[in-house]
Each structure stands twice: as structure tokens, then as C-alpha cells.
Design a protein around this motif. Structure first.
Motif, PDB file in Angstrom:
ATOM      1  N   SER A  94       0.836  -1.198   0.000  1.00 41.16           N
ATOM      2  CA  SER A  94       0.000   0.000   0.000  1.00 41.16           C
ATOM      3  C   SER A  94       0.869   1.245   0.000  1.00 41.16           C
ATOM      4  O   SER A  94       2.003   1.238   0.481  1.00 41.16           O
ATOM      5  CB  SER A  94      -0.961   0.014   1.200  1.00 41.16           C
ATOM      6  OG  SER A  94      -0.286  -0.214   2.414  1.00 41.16           O
ATOM      7  N   ILE A  95       0.320   2.282  -0.576  1.00 41.33           N
ATOM      8  CA  ILE A  95       0.924   3.603  -0.530  1.00 41.33           C
ATOM      9  C   ILE A  95       0.093   4.454   0.414  1.00 41.33           C
ATOM     10  O   ILE A  95      -1.113   4.633   0.207  1.00 41.33           O
ATOM     11  CB  ILE A  95       0.964   4.263  -1.923  1.00 41.33           C
ATOM     12  CG1 ILE A  95       1.868   3.461  -2.867  1.00 41.33           C
ATOM     13  CG2 ILE A  95       1.444   5.711  -1.815  1.00 41.33           C
ATOM     14  CD1 ILE A  95       3.329   3.451  -2.498  1.00 41.33           C
ATOM     15  N   HIS A 112      -7.657  16.255  -2.117  1.00 39.48           N
ATOM     16  CA  HIS A 112      -7.751  15.517  -0.859  1.00 39.48           C
ATOM     17  C   HIS A 112      -6.860  16.164   0.199  1.00 39.48           C
ATOM     18  O   HIS A 112      -5.709  16.501  -0.072  1.00 39.48           O
ATOM     19  CB  HIS A 112      -7.307  14.076  -1.096  1.00 39.48           C
ATOM     20  CG  HIS A 112      -7.489  13.164   0.067  1.00 39.48           C
ATOM     21  ND1 HIS A 112      -8.624  12.399   0.249  1.00 39.48           N
ATOM     22  CD2 HIS A 112      -6.674  12.885   1.119  1.00 39.48           C
ATOM     23  CE1 HIS A 112      -8.493  11.688   1.354  1.00 39.48           C
ATOM     24  NE2 HIS A 112      -7.323  11.967   1.902  1.00 39.48           N
ATOM     25  N   VAL A 113      -7.387  16.317   1.407  1.00 42.93           N
ATOM     26  CA  VAL A 113      -6.612  16.815   2.538  1.00 42.93           C
ATOM     27  C   VAL A 113      -6.678  15.755   3.643  1.00 42.93           C
ATOM     28  O   VAL A 113      -7.757  15.366   4.079  1.00 42.93           O
ATOM     29  CB  VAL A 113      -7.145  18.162   3.058  1.00 42.93           C
ATOM     30  CG1 VAL A 113      -6.394  18.582   4.332  1.00 42.93           C
ATOM     31  CG2 VAL A 113      -7.002  19.238   1.981  1.00 42.93           C
ATOM     32  N   GLY A 114      -5.512  15.292   4.081  1.00 40.39           N
ATOM     33  CA  GLY A 114      -5.440  14.240   5.082  1.00 40.39           C
ATOM     34  C   GLY A 114      -4.715  13.035   4.510  1.00 40.39           C
ATOM     35  O   GLY A 114      -4.085  13.099   3.459  1.00 40.39           O
ATOM     36  N   VAL A 115      -4.821  11.911   5.213  1.00 40.18           N
ATOM     37  CA  VAL A 115      -4.186  10.676   4.756  1.00 40.18           C
ATOM     38  C   VAL A 115      -5.047  10.022   3.685  1.00 40.18           C
ATOM     39  O   VAL A 115      -6.273   9.982   3.789  1.00 40.18           O
ATOM     40  CB  VAL A 115      -3.958   9.710   5.936  1.00 40.18           C
ATOM     41  CG1 VAL A 115      -3.507   8.339   5.446  1.00 40.18           C
ATOM     42  CG2 VAL A 115      -2.905  10.277   6.892  1.00 40.18           C
ATOM     43  N   LEU A 116      -4.401   9.508   2.665  1.00 41.44           N
ATOM     44  CA  LEU A 116      -5.049   8.754   1.594  1.00 41.44           C
ATOM     45  C   LEU A 116      -4.254   7.480   1.381  1.00 41.44           C
ATOM     46  O   LEU A 116      -3.015   7.511   1.336  1.00 41.44           O
ATOM     47  CB  LEU A 116      -5.081   9.572   0.300  1.00 41.44           C
ATOM     48  CG  LEU A 116      -5.610   8.865  -0.948  1.00 41.44           C
ATOM     49  CD1 LEU A 116      -7.116   8.618  -0.823  1.00 41.44           C
ATOM     50  CD2 LEU A 116      -5.316   9.685  -2.204  1.00 41.44           C
ATOM     51  N   THR A 117      -4.947   6.343   1.242  1.00 44.67           N
ATOM     52  CA  THR A 117      -4.280   5.057   1.084  1.00 44.67           C
ATOM     53  C   THR A 117      -4.729   4.384  -0.205  1.00 44.67           C
ATOM     54  O   THR A 117      -5.926   4.306  -0.477  1.00 44.67           O
ATOM     55  CB  THR A 117      -4.600   4.126   2.265  1.00 44.67           C
ATOM     56  OG1 THR A 117      -4.296   4.796   3.494  1.00 44.67           O
ATOM     57  CG2 THR A 117      -3.798   2.838   2.175  1.00 44.67           C
ATOM     58  N   SER A 125      -2.980  -0.705   7.359  1.00 44.63           N
ATOM     59  CA  SER A 125      -1.617  -1.023   6.932  1.00 44.63           C
ATOM     60  C   SER A 125      -0.624   0.068   7.306  1.00 44.63           C
ATOM     61  O   SER A 125       0.582  -0.085   7.066  1.00 44.63           O
ATOM     62  CB  SER A 125      -1.571  -1.269   5.422  1.00 44.63           C
ATOM     63  OG  SER A 125      -1.834  -0.077   4.695  1.00 44.63           O
ATOM     64  N   GLY A 126      -1.110   1.143   7.926  1.00 49.70           N
ATOM     65  CA  GLY A 126      -0.230   2.200   8.400  1.00 49.70           C
ATOM     66  C   GLY A 126      -0.151   2.291   9.908  1.00 49.70           C
ATOM     67  O   GLY A 126       0.449   3.233  10.456  1.00 49.70           O
ATOM     68  N   HIS A 127      -0.723   1.322  10.615  1.00 49.76           N
ATOM     69  CA  HIS A 127      -0.661   1.359  12.082  1.00 49.76           C
ATOM     70  C   HIS A 127       0.776   1.262  12.588  1.00 49.76           C
ATOM     71  O   HIS A 127       1.092   1.731  13.692  1.00 49.76           O
ATOM     72  CB  HIS A 127      -1.509   0.229  12.677  1.00 49.76           C
ATOM     73  CG  HIS A 127      -2.994   0.478  12.610  1.00 49.76           C
ATOM     74  ND1 HIS A 127      -3.543   1.535  11.941  1.00 49.76           N
ATOM     75  CD2 HIS A 127      -4.040  -0.217  13.138  1.00 49.76           C
ATOM     76  CE1 HIS A 127      -4.857   1.489  12.056  1.00 49.76           C
ATOM     77  NE2 HIS A 127      -5.185   0.444  12.784  1.00 49.76           N
ATOM     78  N   PRO A 168       4.453  -0.390   2.901  1.00 50.35           N
ATOM     79  CA  PRO A 168       4.487  -1.653   3.643  1.00 50.35           C
ATOM     80  C   PRO A 168       4.085  -2.838   2.768  1.00 50.35           C
ATOM     81  O   PRO A 168       3.235  -2.715   1.882  1.00 50.35           O
ATOM     82  CB  PRO A 168       3.453  -1.423   4.756  1.00 50.35           C
ATOM     83  CG  PRO A 168       2.480  -0.460   4.158  1.00 50.35           C
ATOM     84  CD  PRO A 168       3.281   0.431   3.263  1.00 50.35           C
ATOM     85  N   HIS A 169       4.716  -3.963   3.022  1.00 47.45           N
ATOM     86  CA  HIS A 169       4.328  -5.236   2.419  1.00 47.45           C
ATOM     87  C   HIS A 169       3.191  -5.797   3.263  1.00 47.45           C
ATOM     88  O   HIS A 169       3.338  -5.981   4.478  1.00 47.45           O
ATOM     89  CB  HIS A 169       5.527  -6.187   2.421  1.00 47.45           C
ATOM     90  CG  HIS A 169       5.193  -7.575   2.000  1.00 47.45           C
ATOM     91  ND1 HIS A 169       5.792  -8.695   2.554  1.00 47.45           N
ATOM     92  CD2 HIS A 169       4.327  -8.054   1.077  1.00 47.45           C
ATOM     93  CE1 HIS A 169       5.319  -9.779   1.991  1.00 47.45           C
ATOM     94  NE2 HIS A 169       4.421  -9.429   1.095  1.00 47.45           N
ATOM     95  N   ASN A 170       2.047  -6.055   2.639  1.00 49.02           N
ATOM     96  CA  ASN A 170       0.856  -6.481   3.368  1.00 49.02           C
ATOM     97  C   ASN A 170       0.552  -7.949   3.115  1.00 49.02           C
ATOM     98  O   ASN A 170       0.511  -8.396   1.967  1.00 49.02           O
ATOM     99  CB  ASN A 170      -0.348  -5.634   2.942  1.00 49.02           C
ATOM    100  CG  ASN A 170      -0.147  -4.161   3.235  1.00 49.02           C
ATOM    101  OD1 ASN A 170       0.478  -3.796   4.229  1.00 49.02           O
ATOM    102  ND2 ASN A 170      -0.673  -3.295   2.372  1.00 49.02           N
ATOM    103  N   GLU A 171       0.326  -8.678   4.192  1.00 49.37           N
ATOM    104  CA  GLU A 171      -0.020 -10.093   4.107  1.00 49.37           C
ATOM    105  C   GLU A 171      -1.394 -10.304   4.741  1.00 49.37           C
ATOM    106  O   GLU A 171      -1.643  -9.839   5.855  1.00 49.37           O
ATOM    107  CB  GLU A 171       1.028 -10.940   4.829  1.00 49.37           C
ATOM    108  CG  GLU A 171       2.437 -10.768   4.269  1.00 49.37           C
ATOM    109  CD  GLU A 171       3.494 -11.406   5.149  1.00 49.37           C
ATOM    110  OE1 GLU A 171       3.614 -12.657   5.115  1.00 49.37           O
ATOM    111  OE2 GLU A 171       4.179 -10.668   5.887  1.00 49.37           O
TER     112      GLU A 171
END
Length: 335
Positions: A170-171, A227-232, A254-256, A187-190
Motif C-alpha cells: 500500500s501507498i 484531498h486533505v489528510g491521509v489517503l491510502t 496497513s499504516g498502524h 508496507p508489504h501487506n499479508e
């Protein structure tokens, strides 16, 4: 986690939701009200200086209503695009992104047409209200179409073809009101049973090689939405480059890992962005960071986790552990 980050910057959080949840334990004020309760929403909007949301399965109309009374970030447009799988795929395609082969499915006949166009295996997903593997049905052959259509109760949907990929990643980016953008290492997500189980950085080489292209697309999406804020944005790393999966207009599971694993967490950067503050450093605090979700009874091992060196435990305060329910997470940072 947003409320904790806000408090560290000196802000007070007022939560509005139809039912109580973990955020109530760490927020200054709570209003219980429905998303279509115009009166309660108006009172809430008048009581705050800026509004944000952390869940995209809410209706756009109430968000558009409160936006007339108080600043709200991300915008209702970000919400509208992200909560409809068909619209988000078309939106990303128009910006040069490449999703998996897909077709909109609005009725049973359209499902047969989509299967003929895309082929099998494929996945039928509800256009809205799906997360953590919910609202989905796999189709191994055309003979599975009836069962899949019944599984999603005939809701508007999209059919997605399977993608051969090496890794999922994810970005996570944050965009300020002034247009400044900061991006975290991908991050590599599983996943396990359709639910995110682990996110780790740095990601494997195939992901790192596709980071620049994927991050550039995410930046174009953020700018196009203002967009304002975090975007995934979630991606598959394939032999032909990054394939877009889906987006979320918010802080993301995925950003925790960024709470301890980055100089500035995604939660703090989201608060910074919506409050007009400079964005913080997104660099790593260690050489490797691994976040694992505590799903269902996994959280029962909290005492052993607390005994680990370099392990950071987060329990969300949910009162009942159920299969598939995220009860917390643990982040391990190697320095």
C-alpha cells in the motif's frame, strides 16, 4: 488513535457516531446520533472547528450537509469516489492507473456478460459496504454465478479478474491543505482469510522497485480529489508493474506501524493536515518494522507480548473478541 494524536498536539476531540466505541474512551466529548439525523449533525458541526472521518461506509449526503456548516477533510468527493468500487476504478484508470480487469454488474444478466468478458476465476464484490473480505464471492467457473449472485444478495457489484502477483502493498500519503504531499515507505501487506494480518517495512525488492510509480499515481489521485489528510491506495506487485486494488480516504490499518515505526505517525500527520499544520517526517525509526493485527482470540496473548523487548502493544478496548474482529495490534521495531 486519531484522538490520541490530536491530544498530543493540544486538540480536543469530539466523536459523533451512532453507537459507542473505543474512541469514546479517549475523546473529550461524544455525541450519539444517526448519520441521517440532521438536527444532531447540525449541533455537532456547530460545536467543532474542523471535521474528519475515519470510515468510508457512511453516506455521502450527510457529509455534504455538515460540510456547509464546518470545514471537513477529506472532502465529500473523496468519500464518494472511494466508497464505490466501480467509480474508484474508473477514476484511477482516468489518471493512468491500472486496476485488475473489471466490469460493473448491476443485475444477474450483467454478471453473465462480465464473466464472458473477463473469464474465470474471478471475484464478485459489492460496489459499496465491503471490507475485510465481506461482500465478496469467488467464481471459479460460470456455473458458480448463481451462488455468487445470491451470496451478495443481488446488490450492485463489480466483477474483478484474478491477478498474478508477487506481493501486496500500500501507498500511504498525506496531503496538506496547501498541496504539500508526504509519503511513507510502502508496507508489504499479508492477508489471512481476507483480513490484513501483517504489514512490514522495508518491503521486499519487487515492491520497492514499484514504489515510485505507485506513489506517483497516489499523488495524482490526491491532487485530482483535492484531498486533505491521509489517503491510502492498495496495490498488487506484478511482473508488469503495480496493479491498483482499492483506495481508502483515511488513515489505514496497513499504516498502524507508523505509530512507533515512523518519525511522525499517519494519525498525527492526518491531524496536522486537517488543522493546517506543517506535515511531519515520514522516515523510519528503525531498520525494520513489523505490525501484526491481533484478530479475535489473538489478543488473549497480550501479557506475553508485553514481555517482549521492542514490542509495542495496542489494545483497542473492544468488549467482545469475535472471529475476524480486529482487537488490537502489536508493532515490533528493530533498531
Amino acid at each position: 488513535m486519531l484522538a490520541v494524536a490530536a491530544a498530543q498536539l493540544g486538540y480536543r476531540t469530539h466523536v459523533y457516531a451512532p453507537e459507542t466505541g473505543p474512541a469514546n474512551d479517549v475523546s473529550g466529548t461524544y455525541t450519539r446520533g444517526g448519520y441521517y439525523d440532521a438536527g444532531e449533525l447540525a449541533k455537532f458541526a456547530r460545536a467543532v472547528d474542523v471535521i474528519t472521518y475515519e470510515f468510508e461506509n457512511i453516506a455521502v449526503a450527510p457529509i455534504e450537509g455538515v460540510a456547509l456548516m464546518a470545514p471537513i477533510h477529506p472532502s465529500p468527493r473523496s468519500l464518494a469516489v472511494a466508497q464505490d468500487r466501480a467509480e474508484e476504478k474508473a477514476f484511477v484508470e482516468a489518471l493512468g492507473g491500472r486496476p485488475a480487469p473489471w466490469r460493473r454488474v448491476d443485475n444477474r444478466a450483467a454478471l453473465d456478460e462480465a464473466i464472458a468478458a473477463i473469464g474465470c476465476p474471478a471475484i464478485l464484490k459489492t460496489a459499496t459496504l465491503g471490507y475485510d473480505g465481506k461482500g465478496q464471492a469467488r467464481i471459479a467457473s460460470p456455473a458458480d454465478a448463481d451462488a455468487a449472485w445470491e451470496a451478495i444478495a443481488g446488490a450492485p457489484a463489480v466483477l474483478e479478474g484474478f491477478v498474478t502477483f508477487d506481493h501486496e502493498f500500500s501507498i500511504l500519503l498525506v496531503r496538506g491543505a496547501d498541496g504539500a504531499i508526504a509519503s511513507y515507505p510502502p508496507p508489504h501487506n499479508e492477508h489471512r482469510d481476507g483480513i490484513l494480518a501483517r504489514s512490514s517495512v522495508p518491503a521486499p525488492a519487487p515492491v520497492a522497485a514499484q514504489w515510485t510509480e505507485a506513489a506517483a499515481l497516489a499523488g495524482r489521485v490526491a491532487e485530482a480529489l483535492d484531498h486533505v489528510g491521509v489517503l491510502t491506495l492498495e496495490f498488487f506487485a506484478t511482473a508488469d508493474g503495480p496493479v491498483f486494488n482499492e483506495m481508502a480516504p483515511r488513515v489505514h490499518n496497513s499504516g498502524h506501524w507508523t505509530i512507533e515505526g515512523a518519525v511522525t505517525s499517519q494519525f498525527e500527520n492526518h491531524i496536522r493536515a486537517i488543522c493546517g499544520l506543517p506535515l511531519g517526517d515520514t522516515g523510519l525509526t528503525g531498520t525494520r518494522v513489523v505490525m501484526e493485527n491481533l484478530i479475535g482470540e489473538d489478543a488473549a496473548g497480550w501479557d506475553a507480548i508485553l514481555g517482549e523487548r521492542d514490542a509495542h502493544l495496542h489494545l483497542y478496548g473492544k468488549h467482545e473478541a469475535r472471529p475476524g474482529r480486529k482487537m488490537g495490534h502489536v508493532t515490533r521495531v528493530t533498531r
